[in-house]
Design a protein around this motif. Structure first.
Motif, mmCIF file in Angstrom:
data_model
loop_
_atom_site.group_PDB
_atom_site.id
_atom_site.type_symbol
_atom_site.label_atom_id
_atom_site.label_comp_id
_atom_site.label_asym_id
_atom_site.label_seq_id
_atom_site.Cartn_x
_atom_site.Cartn_y
_atom_site.Cartn_z
ATOM 1 N N VAL A 63 11.282 -11.150 36.254
ATOM 2 C CA VAL A 63 10.611 -12.427 36.175
ATOM 3 C C VAL A 63 9.985 -12.446 35.160
ATOM 4 O O VAL A 63 8.696 -13.510 35.135
ATOM 5 C CB VAL A 63 9.428 -11.786 37.444
ATOM 6 C CG1 VAL A 63 9.923 -11.138 38.616
ATOM 7 C CG2 VAL A 63 9.103 -10.610 36.698
ATOM 8 N N GLY A 64 10.377 -12.574 33.752
ATOM 9 C CA GLY A 64 9.906 -13.043 32.942
ATOM 10 C C GLY A 64 8.538 -12.506 32.588
ATOM 11 O O GLY A 64 7.233 -12.374 31.958
ATOM 12 N N PHE A 69 3.179 -10.780 29.542
ATOM 13 C CA PHE A 69 2.741 -10.008 28.219
ATOM 14 C C PHE A 69 1.686 -11.451 27.344
ATOM 15 O O PHE A 69 0.145 -10.434 26.992
ATOM 16 C CB PHE A 69 3.226 -9.319 28.249
ATOM 17 C CG PHE A 69 2.821 -7.765 27.195
ATOM 18 C CD1 PHE A 69 2.512 -6.693 27.855
ATOM 19 C CD2 PHE A 69 3.037 -8.111 26.347
ATOM 20 C CE1 PHE A 69 1.276 -6.179 27.050
ATOM 21 C CE2 PHE A 69 1.888 -6.782 24.736
ATOM 22 C CZ PHE A 69 1.196 -5.902 25.833
ATOM 23 N N VAL A 70 2.585 -11.778 27.109
ATOM 24 C CA VAL A 70 1.540 -12.936 25.817
ATOM 25 C C VAL A 70 0.534 -13.322 26.735
ATOM 26 O O VAL A 70 -0.262 -13.684 25.371
ATOM 27 C CB VAL A 70 2.993 -13.265 25.439
ATOM 28 C CG1 VAL A 70 2.053 -14.546 23.844
ATOM 29 C CG2 VAL A 70 3.998 -12.677 24.585
ATOM 30 N N ASN A 71 0.896 -13.715 27.545
ATOM 31 C CA ASN A 71 -0.239 -14.836 28.010
ATOM 32 C C ASN A 71 -1.587 -14.312 28.275
ATOM 33 O O ASN A 71 -2.285 -14.760 28.149
ATOM 34 C CB ASN A 71 0.230 -15.789 29.874
ATOM 35 C CG ASN A 71 1.159 -16.459 29.757
ATOM 36 O OD1 ASN A 71 1.345 -17.075 27.683
ATOM 37 N ND2 ASN A 71 1.762 -16.616 30.278
ATOM 38 N N SER A 72 -1.471 -12.553 28.747
ATOM 39 C CA SER A 72 -2.654 -11.906 28.910
ATOM 40 C C SER A 72 -3.365 -11.722 27.735
ATOM 41 O O SER A 72 -4.619 -11.306 26.852
ATOM 42 C CB SER A 72 -1.894 -10.701 29.627
ATOM 43 O OG SER A 72 -2.022 -10.778 31.171
ATOM 44 N N LEU A 73 -2.281 -11.221 26.230
ATOM 45 C CA LEU A 73 -2.779 -10.589 25.129
ATOM 46 C C LEU A 73 -3.725 -11.713 24.458
ATOM 47 O O LEU A 73 -4.710 -11.711 24.412
ATOM 48 C CB LEU A 73 -1.604 -10.371 24.472
ATOM 49 C CG LEU A 73 -1.722 -9.829 23.280
ATOM 50 C CD1 LEU A 73 -2.544 -8.559 23.031
ATOM 51 C CD2 LEU A 73 -0.638 -9.759 22.006
ATOM 52 N N LEU A 74 -2.973 -13.217 25.122
ATOM 53 C CA LEU A 74 -3.665 -14.909 24.204
ATOM 54 C C LEU A 74 -5.360 -14.127 25.196
ATOM 55 O O LEU A 74 -6.467 -14.856 24.086
ATOM 56 C CB LEU A 74 -2.384 -15.587 24.615
ATOM 57 C CG LEU A 74 -3.395 -17.399 24.421
ATOM 58 C CD1 LEU A 74 -4.145 -17.078 22.516
ATOM 59 C CD2 LEU A 74 -2.369 -18.227 24.446
#
Length: 275
Positions: A63-64, A69-74
């Protein structure tokens, strides 16, 4: 020492049971993540007979999760940076600067701690939609800052109140402006509190589901915690894969807690020393 042993057991046994109750869900999730779907249906509580890492790989790729993960980190990084900036400034002003209405302003910040997101969710969503901030990273960052800023201001104000005001007065006599005192004196002295509050806010933002679900409805902008829910279908559930996604989402939180647990405890106790 022998006289104190019964008293120690009275405290140690409940604490051990509490620790077990806290650790068990994580162990159960890890055990389910290593099972096949058939093994879970037959006996969900039995120990797995092998370590099936393909479940974690499936959860990561299906599901990407990498994008989530990158969205949350940003979002978390931006939110924590703004929270520390605004919280430290407000804490310095409310604790060290003398101006009319500071006590009322501080009480207003405390009142924000008692307003849950569910109460303001609908009007906030409408306001953000009118401003074109729904399904955008700045919109979610602003929501996190607004939601957790009262907590940050409270802890930073309480910490800065423990600093003797003579230090600020001496810096002002030496020719420093208010901004100079904040940058050269208060920020270095407040590093322990900033670290503690930053860790706590990072955990709050990372673990959030409701605010991210309201503000980020599209699949491309989901955060990791919201993305984990995509592993469960409407008509069928692959629980081992879902448990693997939960482990992936929980891993950064566990790493932060294991290495920075002292700073987290200090952050919780920062507001109890004074004020």
């Amino acid at each position: 020492m022998s006289r104190n042993r019964p008293g120690r057991w009275v405290v140690a046994i409940p604490m051990a049971l509490l620790a077990l109750a806290t650790i068990y869900p994580l162990l159960f999730t890890a055990n389910v993540a290593m099972k096949t779907r058939r093994d879970y249906i037959l006996d969900r509580f039995s120990l797995t007979d092998a370590l099936r890492w393909e479940n974690i790989s499936t959860a990561w790729n299906s599901v990407g999760m990498a994008r989530y993960f990158v969205n949350s980190l940003l979002v978390v990084t931006s939110s924590v940076a703004l929270l520390l900036l605004f919280g430290s400034m407000a804490g310095f002003a409310l604790s060290q600067l003398r101006f009319r209405g500071s006590a009322a302003l501080f009480l207003g910040c405390l009142a924000g701690l008692f307003v849950p997101f569910q109460v303001i969710m609908v009007p906030l969503a409408r306001t953000m939609a009118d401003g074109g901030l729904i399904d955008t990273y700045p919109g979610l960052v602003l929501v996190y800052v607004a939601q957790f800023l009262p907590f940050t201001v409270f802890l930073m104000t309480s910490y800065y109140r423990t600093i003797p005001p003579e230090i600020v007065d001496a810096a002002r006599i030496d020719g420093n402006s208010v901004y100079g005192v904040y940058r050269r004196i208060m920020l270095p002295l407040g590093t322990p509190a900033l670290l503690s509050v930053g860790i706590l806010n990072a955990l709050f933002c990372w673990n959030d589901v409701l605010m991210a679900l309201v503000m980020m409805p599209s699949a491309d902008h989901r955060t990791l915690m919201v993305g984990v829910t995509s592993l469960r279908g409407q008509y069928s559930d692959d629980i081992p894969t879902f448990a693997s996604g939960v482990l992936i989402a929980a891993l950064p939180v566990l790493v932060v807690y294991l290495f920075l647990q002292r700073q987290i405890a200090d952050g919780v106790a920062a507001g109890s020393t004074k004020g």
